[in-house]
Design a protein around this motif. Structure first.
Motif, PDB file in Angstrom:
ATOM      1  N   THR A  19       0.809  -1.330  -0.130  1.00  0.00           N
ATOM      2  CA  THR A  19      -0.113   0.035   0.068  1.00  0.00           C
ATOM      3  C   THR A  19       0.877   1.273   0.071  1.00  0.00           C
ATOM      4  O   THR A  19       1.919   1.173   0.366  1.00  0.00           O
ATOM      5  CB  THR A  19      -0.841   0.049   1.339  1.00  0.00           C
ATOM      6  N   VAL A  20       0.373   2.279  -0.398  1.00  0.00           N
ATOM      7  CA  VAL A  20       1.057   3.658  -0.100  1.00  0.00           C
ATOM      8  C   VAL A  20       1.710   3.740   1.061  1.00  0.00           C
ATOM      9  O   VAL A  20       2.513   4.348   1.404  1.00  0.00           O
ATOM     10  CB  VAL A  20       0.345   4.844  -0.920  1.00  0.00           C
ATOM     11  N   ASP A  21       0.608   3.731   2.115  1.00  0.00           N
ATOM     12  CA  ASP A  21       1.065   3.864   3.432  1.00  0.00           C
ATOM     13  C   ASP A  21       2.325   2.902   3.732  1.00  0.00           C
ATOM     14  O   ASP A  21       3.206   3.244   4.611  1.00  0.00           O
ATOM     15  CB  ASP A  21      -0.317   3.656   4.341  1.00  0.00           C
ATOM     16  N   ASP A  22       2.316   1.753   3.331  1.00  0.00           N
ATOM     17  CA  ASP A  22       3.455   0.818   3.519  1.00  0.00           C
ATOM     18  C   ASP A  22       4.655   1.470   2.949  1.00  0.00           C
ATOM     19  O   ASP A  22       5.892   1.490   3.646  1.00  0.00           O
ATOM     20  CB  ASP A  22       3.396  -0.458   2.881  1.00  0.00           C
TER      21      ASP A  22
ATOM     22  N   LEU B 167       5.219   4.835   2.402  1.00  0.00           N
ATOM     23  CA  LEU B 167       5.581   6.000   3.216  1.00  0.00           C
ATOM     24  C   LEU B 167       6.358   5.607   4.495  1.00  0.00           C
ATOM     25  O   LEU B 167       7.398   6.169   4.985  1.00  0.00           O
ATOM     26  CB  LEU B 167       4.443   6.712   3.549  1.00  0.00           C
TER      27      LEU B 167
END
Lengths: 488, 488
Positions: B275-278, B280
């Motif tokens: 995911t994008v959060d991962d 980041l």
């Protein structure tokens, strides 16, 4: 053993609806089966009584383990680590004061501010610490599980290991929910950042002396007390992947009260005045328009600042003093040290004006230039100032919206609590944090201000360089209101 | 007249599906009713012939308008503006070479790289410029509408006004689609950023000599030619709010070819490895792990670098030379000037390894530390190096994945074009840009690499500090493949 960086397939990823729901449920848990708030207060008072902390001002030359550089006068730790206090020359051509000098703390190490969370009886709890800091007006405040500079945890100070640090280092023992580097005070720190981390563990965790598990709902209630929840705890809380503590029952149409508007603002279902992309372009515009030049200066060559026996002070007595303190912390293990600190001249005001726009609460955000930011400007509260610094100036130099905040009638004041800044670097640095409903006709009126929802601020908090430390505290305060029993 | 910062209610906001669709349609417009590609080539060759540009190396001391600082040896423009070449001391404890010195360009001004877009016959066209730069191997390359430093457009050079600049300044005359500050070469520039802007106009625009309107599909075809689309055009193109040039017809299930996988990767419908959060949190981890210390040094005090009559060179002849050139640009108005430039020692390789993961194309991204970045590391291509610099080193020092890229069989090479870096600062700086399908078993194998979709890179391109200039070029190249007639 869970890999921090790559959660196993099939487990809920951080930022997932599962975690947002768990956070919301914890926000609504106003009490806990582990420690009730009454018991918390007894425990917290007891920790403080058992571990008295004596702090007294000393001459700058009496600092032990620190010295003034013979050439520059900069205050430096003998190890070369921790931080140093030096001078800064600031040049901002379109600023009301286009050029000034000031002392500034240079702390290039990235520290860790971490909260461990764990489910008890199906409810997420945060492991919070009763921690003493020399700059706190009241000694102990409620802190994150871990609060450590790199020098701390690589044990430059030769002290004990930092408890629970192992959960936040390397391939840890839990799932990483939050991990983002955020700035701190841009007027007192030169480009300082700390890593804000939240780790969710499932294994048993030994509860050490000085720590308690609390629900978010409990921490939010404690945020309503003066000088209790410390700055480091507030910034980590603000970076939690809230998708908002949205109420668990749907909102009724036409329900236009403050609390439903706040719930919609946190929930992110839309209704914002600007899109996030509009906000990002606005930030680019402000940062491109503002030319900021900073250059390090020797501390002994600052214009209008003078060193006396006990302090480096501005010739007007305004802004802040650089002072030295001797610290004797009692308890099971006695610690004795001395250090320089920044001591502001008075209590400040940090406030968001908020307004319901089409039933969604918006905060008036200021893209503020401060010399210590890595990237020119960050999103800041509507008002962030120490009013006494403006008393001698003409009315037109007064910070925008300060009077609207200070003169608001009580029924429009939704939050009004004095909170402390980091007690490890700042001496008795306190601000009156406020959330005030604006008059309905209030509009930005200036290109450096924009209305934003809480959800938009939280979305930007996934990244560095956007939301400053004072605004992050207010985001935590806004979330603390969202779990209150609804009262329009 | 549209307010750049606050588009009128009711108009499609930037980043909206409407704009994404318009961009996709322009990508699929392989030809234009305004200028066909054959006609473009005739016109472009003609502009170049009419305006010859003569560039010759001169001794550093013969620079006109520039001088070497008598104390530091830094190369400085007499106005104090534009840029300066100084020295940098770099210290990265866990780097293969933990400490080195080098010359570096310090250009603190934020310039503007802007493309004007406008609909003709319902299709978006970009206003592109045939622009000469002294460092280009071939004189003219295809450039954005506007390419201007602040010194340019505040006319420190006392030259003509920059055409079309008015669309990109202040309250402009169009809708702002893209406005984000991005870094440039982190090994040659110290913290340089430029503003990447795209403005959509509806009013009539006068077509000046040296400019042509082209569809994105046409620009994408030109990206297939060596040394034609310049670096500034590529970075602006990469920041367009693509939600992907997804094919206009739905993908058939089980369609596992390269082009459908690329379309899914650009389209952002999910299917990403992380995911994008991962992503980041991974960037936070890399940036926190890497301690980078840089300090400016006088250019005349660099270890292992020596100044001769014509250059500042490394004692091994590797890396790059700092040289001086005299420029005589002909055409309607003759211009004559001299300037310092960075001249790399050889052609580099800039490549993404890509792989289809569950039918979605992923690029292997490297979080790369370079001394000129404002925030430690940026997302970079899988391979970014000048191979000749490693010839003398043992095999284990060879850049990861370089051999997999260089030894790939032709059927796995999807893009292979030599492109130039910025010809205003770099002399004959060329890289072989490649997109190569990895062997199916290729995995990062190192904590500084991750698989990402094109859509995830584009999402991060809304922000500063994430995707480096070389990776942005490759994002533009990947998009250029997405509009090709499908061939699995």
């Amino acid at each position: 053993m869970t890999d921090l960086s790559a959660p196993p397939v099939g487990q809920p990823a951080a930022g997932s609806p599962f975690i947002a729901t768990k956070i919301a449920e914890s926000v609504y848990a106003r009490d806990s089966t582990l420690t009730g708030l009454d018991e918390f207060h007894r425990w917290f008072g007891d920790v403080a009584r058992r571990s008295p902390c004596e702090v007294r001002p000393i001459p700058l030359d009496d600092l032990v383990g620190w010295h003034s550089d013979p050439v520059t006068g900069d205050l430096v730790h003998d190890s070369g680590r921790f931080f140093r206090v030096e001078g800064l020359d600031v040049h901002i051509p379109d600023h009301p004061v286009p050029r000034w000098n000031q002392p500034i703390i240079n702390q290039s190490e990235i520290g860790i501010l971490g909260i461990l969370v764990k489910e008890f009886d199906g409810v997420l709890h945060c492991l919070m610490q009763a921690k003493v800091e020399p700059g706190n007006v009241n000694g102990f405040q409620l802190s994150p599980t871990v609060q450590a500079t790199r020098s701390n945890y690589t044990r430059v100070h030769r002290g004990r290991a930092v408890p629970y640090l192992e959960y936040f280092l390397g391939q840890g023992r839990g799932r990483l929910i939050t991990d983002v580097r955020q700035s701190e005070q841009g007027s007192w720190f030169y480009r300082k950042r700390n890593r804000n981390m939240v780790v969710w563990v499932e294994e048993d965790v030994e509860l050490l002396d000085g720590f308690r598990w609390l629900t978010l709902g409990q921490v939010h209630q404690l945020l309503g007390e003066d000088d209790l929840v410390n700055m480091d705890a507030r910034t980590v809380l603000s970076c939690l992947p809230f998708s908002g503590a949205a109420p668990l029952t749907p909102l009724a149409a036409g329900d236009e009260g403050f609390h439903p508007a706040l719930a919609r603002s946190c929930g992110g279902a839309g209704g914002s005045r600007h899109t996030v992309d509009d906000i990002l372009r606005w930030i680019t515009e402000v940062r491109s328009r503002s030319e900021v030049t900073t250059a390090r200066l020797p501390l002994n060559r600052l214009d209008r600042w003078h060193r006396t026996e006990y302090a480096v002070t501005h010739e007007t007595g305004r802004f802040f003093d650089l002072v030295a303190v001797d610290v004797l912390a009692g308890g099971r293990e006695v610690k004795h040290w001395s250090q320089p600190m920044i001591k502001p001249c008075d209590t400040g005001v940090v406030a968001f004006l908020v307004k319901r726009i089409d039933g969604v609460l918006h905060a008036l955000v200021h893209a503020l230039v401060e010399p210590g930011y890595l990237d020119v400007a960050e999103l800041s509260p509507t008002v962030q100032c120490t009013p006494v610094n403006f008393d001698h100036l003409p009315a037109e130099a007064r910070p925008m919206f300060l009077d609207e905040v200070l003169n608001a009638p009580p029924e429009r004041i939704r939050y009004d609590v004095v909170l402390s800044e980091e007690g490890g670097r700042f001496f008795h640095a306190r601000n009156r944090y406020m959330i005030v409903e604006a008059e309905q006709e209030t509009e930005p009126g200036h290109p450096d201000f924009r209305w934003m929802t809480v959800h938009q601020l939280v979305e930007l908090l996934r990244h560095s360089h956007y939301v400053n430390i004072q605004a992050r505290s207010l985001v935590a305060c806004l979330h603390s209101l969202s779990g209150q029993p609804s009262a329009a």
